[in-house]
Motif scaffolding. Structure first.
Motif, PDB file in Angstrom:
ATOM      1  N   THR A   1       0.810  -1.223   0.000  1.00  0.00           N
ATOM      2  CA  THR A   1       0.000   0.000   0.000  1.00  0.00           C
ATOM      3  C   THR A   1       0.846   1.277   0.000  1.00  0.00           C
ATOM      4  OG1 THR A   1      -1.807  -1.184   1.094  1.00  0.00           O
ATOM      5  CG2 THR A   1      -1.853   1.240   1.162  1.00  0.00           C
TER       6      THR A   1
ATOM      7  N   THR B   1       2.582   5.977  -7.307  1.00  0.00           N
ATOM      8  CA  THR B   1       1.541   6.703  -8.040  1.00  0.00           C
ATOM      9  C   THR B   1       1.754   8.207  -7.931  1.00  0.00           C
ATOM     10  OG1 THR B   1      -0.004   4.897  -7.537  1.00  0.00           O
ATOM     11  CG2 THR B   1      -0.939   6.968  -8.316  1.00  0.00           C
TER      12      THR B   1
ATOM     13  N   VAL C   1      -5.962   7.166  -8.975  1.00  0.00           N
ATOM     14  CA  VAL C   1      -6.619   6.305  -7.977  1.00  0.00           C
ATOM     15  C   VAL C   1      -6.891   4.930  -8.571  1.00  0.00           C
ATOM     16  CG1 VAL C   1      -8.704   6.001  -6.583  1.00  0.00           C
ATOM     17  CG2 VAL C   1      -7.625   8.246  -6.724  1.00  0.00           C
ATOM     18  N   LEU C   2      -7.381   4.901  -9.822  1.00  0.00           N
ATOM     19  CA  LEU C   2      -7.657   3.629 -10.487  1.00  0.00           C
ATOM     20  C   LEU C   2      -6.380   2.824 -10.703  1.00  0.00           C
ATOM     21  CD1 LEU C   2     -10.325   4.727 -13.123  1.00  0.00           C
ATOM     22  CD2 LEU C   2     -10.688   3.354 -11.072  1.00  0.00           C
TER      23      LEU C   2
ATOM     24  N   GLY D   1      -3.670   2.922  -8.832  1.00  0.00           N
ATOM     25  CA  GLY D   1      -3.289   2.381  -7.533  1.00  0.00           C
ATOM     26  C   GLY D   1      -4.146   1.201  -7.128  1.00  0.00           C
ATOM     27  N   ILE D   2      -5.470   1.329  -7.311  1.00  0.00           N
ATOM     28  CA  ILE D   2      -6.381   0.238  -6.948  1.00  0.00           C
ATOM     29  C   ILE D   2      -6.104  -1.000  -7.793  1.00  0.00           C
ATOM     30  CG2 ILE D   2      -8.806  -0.481  -6.997  1.00  0.00           C
ATOM     31  CD1 ILE D   2      -9.554   2.387  -6.242  1.00  0.00           C
TER      32      ILE D   2
ATOM     33  N   LEU E   1      -2.976  -2.780  -6.481  1.00  0.00           N
ATOM     34  CA  LEU E   1      -3.242  -3.477  -5.217  1.00  0.00           C
ATOM     35  C   LEU E   1      -4.125  -4.697  -5.445  1.00  0.00           C
ATOM     36  CD1 LEU E   1      -3.814  -0.445  -2.822  1.00  0.00           C
ATOM     37  CD2 LEU E   1      -1.820  -1.940  -2.925  1.00  0.00           C
ATOM     38  N   LEU E   2      -5.063  -4.593  -6.371  1.00  0.00           N
ATOM     39  CA  LEU E   2      -5.942  -5.723  -6.672  1.00  0.00           C
ATOM     40  C   LEU E   2      -5.156  -6.887  -7.278  1.00  0.00           C
ATOM     41  CD1 LEU E   2      -8.897  -6.644  -6.661  1.00  0.00           C
ATOM     42  CD2 LEU E   2      -9.120  -5.733  -8.968  1.00  0.00           C
TER      43      LEU E   2
ATOM     44  N   THR F   1      -3.099  -8.530  -4.537  1.00  0.00           N
ATOM     45  CA  THR F   1      -3.935  -9.345  -3.644  1.00  0.00           C
ATOM     46  C   THR F   1      -4.338 -10.654  -4.310  1.00  0.00           C
ATOM     47  OG1 THR F   1      -4.806  -7.309  -2.645  1.00  0.00           O
ATOM     48  CG2 THR F   1      -6.029  -9.337  -2.243  1.00  0.00           C
TER      49      THR F   1
END
Length: 475
Positions: free
Chosen positions: A409, A416, A442-443, A445-446, A449-450, A453
């Motif tokens: 994170t 980013t 933001v997209l 970064g998400i 992380l997705l 995961t």
């Protein structure tokens, strides 16, 4: 490779117990590393041959020159370092350690030194992905944005004529070709940029520099440019201006009939007879500029709108025009391609960024998979005990994912933010910029992380759903 050494210690000990000498163990490591590097070099050669044109365009140098005698030491040094780290050092270390020491000092690998490396990988991927998305969006934006004129199927070449009869004959020649829809001429193609003209006030003081072009009367119509009011210039002392010119002069809506004082003493004052709707001169590296247009004779930058198929008709046009004008240099080229060439540096930067993003992504996956595999193996008994005490598979997966996300994170956020800062500097090169805001970052970064995961869950799925007895009973 380094984290697996502790697990290979027992295997080396077994080899030594069965009579393997230090030299045998050393050669085993060298052979294994040599095979891996050889396969890698074969893959590299395959990639270089198949992507030769793209690589040469990015590097602006021939591929063969990269491996000249004066530079061959660079790739050889890389291979040597890899061979040293992957084969020589571990092979020498295990060949010299007594077998009793190998078994006695076998311990589970710790994760402290792995996390900083994983942090750097996550940061690098987030940075390069943020960079790649904006560069790709900006490149597509400048190529697809409306310029205010229609460059489709336009071929252009610089051909100059000395007499009116020669000009008329040339115009008739081009119009008589069956694959030509229309032909007109201007001083310059609109995408290349135009010469300047100093605009003066009534007292002779310079106000600003306007772009200046001489065009045939029907050139704006052929190019799909819009006449907002008035008509095209026809006489020597008449001129047409664009909307930006009128705004710069602060004429308001009363434009036609105005007098333009300019620095070319040979022309004198010009009377405005029409207003062209703004079209973009030059490329999108520069903002919209004021423009003044006069009517001229046929010649200079010849613009020909061809019928389809464009590529075939362009070849025919060059062949027949060269035959018709043997004393002149004829080289018609696509105006659309010329416009794209203005952003050649952006295209190369985009390709290099995509390549870097792909490489960084796979490096991150390898690091993440290696880290997760080590953690699952190191904590297998802990996971089994947790399951015996009632922990669900989802709890185990959440625990392992949270462990990685504590590293991922902050790394993704920093990467980013770094891409946002660098993109801001790079986008300053353009006067026209793609309207992207913070949601894009933001997209990015998400999405990073997705993916991280999902990768952790995929690698930990088996151990999370395995019978705990299997982990506890195994040594």
């Amino acid at each position: 490779s380094i984290s697996s050494l502790s697990y290979r210690a027992k295997a080396v000990g077994v080899h030594k117990c069965n009579g393997a000498s230090g030299g045998t163990v050393f050669s085993m490591f060298l052979l294994e590393t040599g095979i891996i590097i050889l396969l890698s070099l074969i893959l590299v050669a395959f990639l270089l041959l198949n992507f030769r044109e793209m690589i040469e365009e990015m590097l602006e140098v021939r591929l063969t020159s990269l491996f000249a005698l004066g530079r061959i030491w660079v790739p050889l040094s890389v291979i040597g370092i890899l061979f040293l780290i992957g084969g020589v050092i571990p092979g020498r270390m295990f060949s010299r350690i007594p077998v009793s020491q190998v078994f006695r000092h076998y311990t589970e690998g710790k994760k402290g030194w792995k996390r900083p490396l994983l942090f750097i990988q996550f940061l690098g991927v987030a940075f390069i992905c943020g960079l790649m998305c904006v560069i790709m969006a900006q490149y597509h934006y400048v190529l697809s944005k409306d310029t205010g004129y229609d460059a489709r199927r336009i071929a252009t070449s610089d051909i100059y004529f000395e007499s009116d009869s020669e000009r008329d004959a040339a115009r008739q020649f081009f119009r008589g070709l069956p694959y030509v829809e229309d032909v007109e001429s201007a001083s310059y193609p609109p995408c290349i940029g135009m010469s300047g003209m100093r605009i003066l006030n009534e007292s002779g003081q310079s106000l600003f520099s306007s772009r200046y072009c001489v065009e045939t009367e029907n050139y704006p119509k052929m190019m799909g440019m819009t006449m907002k009011e008035g008509r095209m210039a026809r006489e020597r002392n008449e001129a047409v201006v664009n909307e930006t010119f009128a705004k710069t002069m602060r004429w308001g809506d009363d434009v036609v009939g105005r007098i333009v004082h300019q620095g070319n003493t040979g022309l004198g004052d010009l009377r405005v007879v029409g207003v062209l709707k703004d079209f973009h001169t030059a490329s999108f590296y520069v903002s919209q500029q004021p423009l003044i247009v006069r009517c001229g004779r046929f010649g200079g930058s010849i613009h020909v709108r061809l019928k389809e198929p464009f590529a075939e008709n362009l070849r025919r046009l060059n062949t027949e025009a060269a035959t018709a004008f043997p004393t002149k240099t004829v080289d018609f080229y696509s105006l659309e391609f010329e416009m794209q060439d203005a952003y050649g540096v952006v295209r190369v930067f985009r390709d290099a960024t995509i390549l870097a993003a792909v490489v960084m992504f796979f490096v991150m996956l390898m690091g993440l998979i290696g880290y997760t595999t080590d953690e699952v193996r190191r904590r297998s008994k802990e996971i089994a005990i947790r399951k015996v005490n009632g922990a669900e598979s989802s709890t185990i997966l959440e625990m392992l994912s949270r462990d990685v996300l504590w590293v991922a994170t902050p790394a993704v956020i920093m990467g980013t933010i770094g891409s946002w800062y660098v993109n801001g500097i790079w986008m300053d090169l353009f006067a026209i910029q793609v309207p992207l805001g913070w949601p894009v970052y933001v997209l990015v970064g998400i999405a990073n992380l997705l993916i991280i995961t999902v990768c952790v869950i995929w690698k930990a799925w088996r151990i999370a759903n395995e019978n705990p007895v299997q982990s506890i009973k195994s040594e």
